[in-house]
Design a protein around this motif. Structure first.
Motif, short mmCIF file in Angstrom:
data_model
loop_
_atom_site.label_atom_id
_atom_site.label_comp_id
_atom_site.label_asym_id
_atom_site.label_seq_id
_atom_site.Cartn_x
_atom_site.Cartn_y
_atom_site.Cartn_z
N ILE A 53 -2.49 11.24 3.51
CA ILE A 53 -3.27 10.41 2.59
C ILE A 53 -3.88 9.27 3.39
CG2 ILE A 53 -3.15 8.91 0.57
CD1 ILE A 53 -0.73 10.63 -0.32
N GLU A 54 -5.16 9.08 3.28
CA GLU A 54 -5.85 8.02 4.03
C GLU A 54 -6.08 6.83 3.11
OE1 GLU A 54 -9.59 7.09 4.14
OE2 GLU A 54 -8.88 5.55 5.52
N THR A 55 -5.61 5.70 3.53
CA THR A 55 -5.85 4.47 2.76
C THR A 55 -6.13 3.35 3.75
OG1 THR A 55 -4.22 5.21 1.15
CG2 THR A 55 -4.88 2.92 0.99
N GLY A 56 -7.23 2.67 3.58
CA GLY A 56 -7.57 1.51 4.41
C GLY A 56 -7.59 1.81 5.89
N VAL B 257 0.85 -1.21 0.00
CA VAL B 257 0.00 0.00 0.00
C VAL B 257 0.88 1.25 0.00
CG1 VAL B 257 -1.77 1.27 1.29
CG2 VAL B 257 -1.83 -1.23 1.23
N LEU C 244 1.36 4.02 -2.94
CA LEU C 244 1.04 5.41 -2.59
C LEU C 244 2.20 6.35 -2.91
CD1 LEU C 244 -0.62 6.28 0.76
CD2 LEU C 244 1.58 7.29 0.28
#
Lengths: 555, 384
Positions: free
Chosen positions: A101-104, A79, A83
């Protein structure tokens, strides 16, 4: 705590986590884990870059991360790798410092380290804006620390490479010196045959022309031997294997002995050779008489060589003397020769240098003599100095310390009888152990001519058997022989003498190995003296005379 | 024990003899246990001479520790042992020299990367009186990171005399850490219930687990001023820990949270704590109310139970100083936890010297005065 105080305290703690370590990993390891704990983060990754774009597929491993990345970033943190790709491809430029940055469900905070790096923090929930700005200031300091570490690593690497190159050059130089020493030594063995056989022929019936030719062969051989000896000494100095051999000696007879042939050379050039040893200079000293003689022959020889008219004067004076400390003697050699221009004076102590190349053509020589003398003087604890006036002459002088020796222990060449008649007064039975047929024949002839009886052995084993069967008055023992070498044979002889309560037979090492370590090896094995090849007849007879002290019965 | 059930077998001894301990160990082995977790009370007085030969002869892996007190299915024991035969094979790794100031534990923890299966639970037990527990945990997390979940605590004696306190197949160990990999899922709750009372103070001088100065003044002097003023008692006529147990330190973490550090005893004008205190950090003196602490136990159990079905075994590491503080009401803390667990899930635990856990959203930490509850689920792959 107020938000302001919290901000300041976090900044304070983070700033003080940036340590003084110059190793990048150590420095970052002391910073990142406690910083992550303080900020309640899950993990953090630091990259250092030069702002150069990275191809999308290959995000490099971070230079430090907590926890560590095992394997590629794409495999272990897919991830994060995905990114980062657009940023890395764009020269690691982030849209704004502290971009989140927002991921999962995880928030990735992208924090630049100035223009040199990037810190990515993983945290849930995300850090407030004010904290990101406070962190930004700390990260600028971290950038400076990182750059200092990189610079240090670069310098360390360069230093290491320079050191390796220096060591390689020194190894090569040492190997060259060892090769020269070995070759010079190898040349000495056949030279022994040439000089010895020439000597032998000069004792036989010859025509005047033959005698003249043989005289020229002998002087050419001696000149060649001098050159080889100089190269051998210099090579040993370079290889670090040359050591002084301290012994007690009488100064005046030593110099007297040395000046006799030099006086002949001076006379041939119509030069006056004066020498004076001040009366307060003690006569019995401890030092290396052989090397002192070598230095003086070189300096006086040079003075004679480079002086066309006038005189050469040698003086020895006492510089200082206290009962407890060594005496300091000043040796000076003055000539009225061609002199040396000031700009050339430093160079003449360097190997293979003479004042100019025309000197080499006119006077010859290896250019090693002064270098060797200068280094020998340094080994003795002094410095060779020069004062010179071109066209008027030069003074070479040095001051070295000598211990005063007890008279009883003195054993020097001056005690030998240097000009014994060739026919000895006290014939001996000599056992000669020598594997080289030419040298064996030469030694046998010389010894027979002088009146000694000789039995021969071709190796140490035969020498041992010969000694058992018919004990000689003395043994001349070569060091390197097949089957059994001279050292082993000597040890066995000494053991058998001790076990059987037999009288001690004098054993003299006779070898082309001129190293002082070889000399020590011989003496440790139980030999009594040492004669290095090539030797002249007189040296051989002298060593026998010196070693075989007449007993009451035989006197 | 058979694979279909895959349940742990538990034997409790309340007498505290080595004979009873090994009787239970052998019983668990006979029932097919694949590894053994043993929790024992310090009051049993177990020594290496008594136990080592028999521990070394065991046919299956053994791990666990000697703690000031233990929990055996809802009951607090001051003397005795509990033997838990696990239906999975534990992989036990030992790391020594836990007080050596020069030791770098990273090479050893890095070796575990290739040995341990990612996703397993790491029960991490340490000699709680060692000086460099946080350094070890930092290296452990640096090497293994988020590939595992961690739960554990510090073994040892409330006398604060360091002695052999970890059970292993090598015998009883002192100054060691034990990293035990169990192929079982876990969910974890971490709570303490203490609140900030005095401060902030800057830790201006500290090394290992010792605080030398706070705000550039001798640490004990600062601490004494605050605690004596609030408690109305004096350190000169009260046992240090009797007073200090109610006033731990709190290492400030961003956004109001704290990691608790228990002061153990004064050393001159410095204070020795359970676990390291970093220099240049903000620290508070904390205070607790029984209600807050008990509320923390409820929250902790709720968090740990969330999402863990089916649960197989609950493993509790509850700081011994909480029992000293809560005294009779400590039974309520255990009751709060027990009541939130399904009836068929046994609750075992230790009243520890420091607690170890990974909260899931921060780095691995060494806690004090904290409740760490790990609820282990059944083995992931089951086939007869």
């Amino acid at each position: 705590m107020t938000p302001t105080l919290e901000l300041v305290s976090v900044q304070y703690a983070l700033a003080l986590l940036i340590g003084q370590d110059l190793d990048l990993r150590t420095m970052l390891r002391k910073f990142l884990p406690p910083a992550l704990k303080l900020l309640n983060c899950r993990s953090g990754y630091i990259w250092l870059h030069k702002g150069e774009p990275v191809s999308a597929a290959t995000i490099p491993e971070p230079c430090y991360s907590y926890p560590a990345v095992h394997g590629t970033l794409t495999d272990t943190q897919p991830v994060l790798a995905k990114l980062l790709q657009p940023f890395a491809a764009n020269g690691w430029q982030v849209n704004k410092p502290g971009e989140i940055i927002e991921t999962g469900g995880t928030y990735y905070h992208l924090m630049p380290l100035g223009k040199s790096g990037l810190l990515v923090l993983l945290r849930d929930p995300p850090l407030p804006e004010s904290h990101l700005l406070a962190l930004g200031l700390v990260l600028k300091r971290l950038e400076t620390a990182c750059l200092a570490c990189l610079q240090h690593a670069y310098l360390e690497e360069a230093r290491k490479e320079a050191l390796q190159a220096k060591e390689a050059a020194e190894r090569a130089s040492k190997a060259k010196s060892e090769f020269l020493a070995m070759i010079s030594h190898e040349i000495r063995t056949p030279m022994n045959g040439v000089i010895g056989l020439t000597d032998l022929m000069l004792y036989s019936e010859l025509t005047a022309t033959q005698r003249e030719y043989l005289g020229m062969i002998k002087s050419s051989s001696n000149a060649l031997l001098d050159i080889i000896n100089e190269i051998l000494d210099f090579s040993r100095m370079e290889a670090g294997t040359l050591a002084l051999s301290p012994a007690s000696f009488h100064l005046r007879p030593l110099l007297q002995d040395m000046f006799t042939p030099l006086t002949v050379r001076a006379k041939e050039k119509s030069l006056a050779l004066h020498w004076e040893i001040a009366s307060d200079v003690p006569d019995t000293l401890e030092g290396d008489p052989g090397r002192l003689r070598q230095i003086m022959i070189n300096l006086v020889g040079n003075a004679i060589k480079f002086t066309e008219s006038g005189e050469v004067a040698v003086s020895v004076a006492l510089q200082s003397s206290t009962p407890t400390e060594p005496v300091q003697l000043l040796f000076a050699v003055r000539d009225t020769g061609i002199g040396i221009p000031p700009e050339k004076q430093a160079a003449i102590f360097q190997p293979f240098q003479q004042a100019d190349s025309s000197i080499t053509r006119r006077y010859g020589g290896t250019g090693l003599g002064l270098t060797i003398s200068s280094r020998l003087i340094e080994m003795m604890g002094g410095t060779l100095r020069l004062e010179s006036d071109p066209g008027k002459g030069s003074i070479f002088y040095f001051s070295v310390p000598f211990k005063q020796a007890a008279t009883a222990t003195i054993s020097t060449p001056s005690e030998t009888k240097p000009h014994q008649p060739l026919q000895v007064a006290r014939p001996l039975h000599v056992l000669l152990a020598e594997d080289n047929a030419v040298n064996r024949m030469l030694a046998v002839r010389l010894l027979n001519r002088a009146g000694h009886t000789v039995s021969v052995a071709e190796n140490g084993k035969e020498a041992l058997d010969g000694w058992l069967a018919n004990p000689p008055d003395a043994i001349l023992m070569d060091m390197q022989m097949p089957v059994m070498d001279g050292v082993e044979a000597t040890i066995l002889i000494r053991q058998q003498e001790q076990r059987g309560g037999l009288p001690r037979t004098p054993i003299i090492a006779l070898t082309a190995n001129a190293m002082s370590s070889d000399r020590d090896k011989c003496l440790q094995a139980g030999m009594d003296d040492f004669l290095s090849k090539p030797f002249n007849t007189q040296d051989l007879l002298n060593v026998l005379d010196r070693t075989c002290v007449p007993t009451e019965a035989s006197a | 024990m058979n694979r279909e059930q895959a349940q742990p077998v538990i034997f409790v001894d309340t007498v505290g003899t080595d004979h009873a301990l090994f009787q239970h160990i052998h019983a668990a082995v006979a029932l097919g246990a694949k590894s053994l977790l043993v929790l024992a009370c310090d009051a049993n007085g177990f020594t290496p001479t008594q136990l080592d030969a028999r521990l070394q002869a065991l046919p299956i892996p053994i791990f666990g520790g000697i703690f000031p007190e233990i929990i055996a299915d809802g009951r607090k024991l001051t003397c005795g042992s509990v033997v838990c035969g696990l239906p999975v094979t534990a992989q036990v790794h030992l790391i020594g020299e836990l007080s050596n100031p020069e030791a770098d534990y990273f090479p050893q923890t890095e070796q575990l990367v290739t040995t341990l299966t990612p996703g397993t639970t790491l029960v991490t037990l340490v000699d709680g009186l060692s000086k460099r527990i946080s350094a070890l945990l930092e290296c452990l997390y640096e090497a293994l990171g988020t590939r595992h979940q961690y739960v554990g605590g510090g073994a040892g004696s409330l006398s604060f005399v360091q002695k052999p306190c970890l059970f292993s197949n090598q015998g009883l160990l002192e100054d060691y850490a034990q990293i035990v990999s169990l192929d079982l899922p876990i969910s974890i709750g971490i709570e303490h219930g203490w609140h900030k009372f005095a401060g902030p103070f800057f830790v201006t001088g500290a090394y290992d687990n010792t605080i030398t100065t706070l705000d550039y003044r001798p640490a004990f002097e600062v601490y004494k001023e605050v605690v004596e003023a609030d408690s109305g008692k004096r350190f000169s006529d009260t046992e240090f820990f009797d007073l200090a147990k109610a006033y731990p330190f709190g290492l400030d973490r961003l956004k109001g949270d704290v990691v608790v550090r228990d002061p153990l005893f004064p050393k001159g004008n410095a204070l020795v704590c359970v676990g390291e205190v970093p220099a240049n950090h903000i620290i508070y003196i904390l205070k607790g109310e029984a209600e807050n602490l008990l509320e923390a136990s409820r929250q902790c159990a709720d968090t740990a139970m969330w999402g863990q079905t089916p649960a197989m075994l609950a493993l509790l590491f509850d700081c011994i100083s909480r029992t000293l503080f809560l005294q009779d009401r400590f039974a309520e803390e255990i009751g709060n936890i027990r009541s939130r667990l399904p009836d068929n899930v046994p609750l075992l635990g230790a009243l520890s010297l420091g607690e170890i856990a990974d909260a899931g959203n921060t780095c691995l930490e060494f806690f004090n005065k904290t409740i760490v509850l790990g609820v282990l689920g059944g083995q992931q792959e089951q086939s007869a």
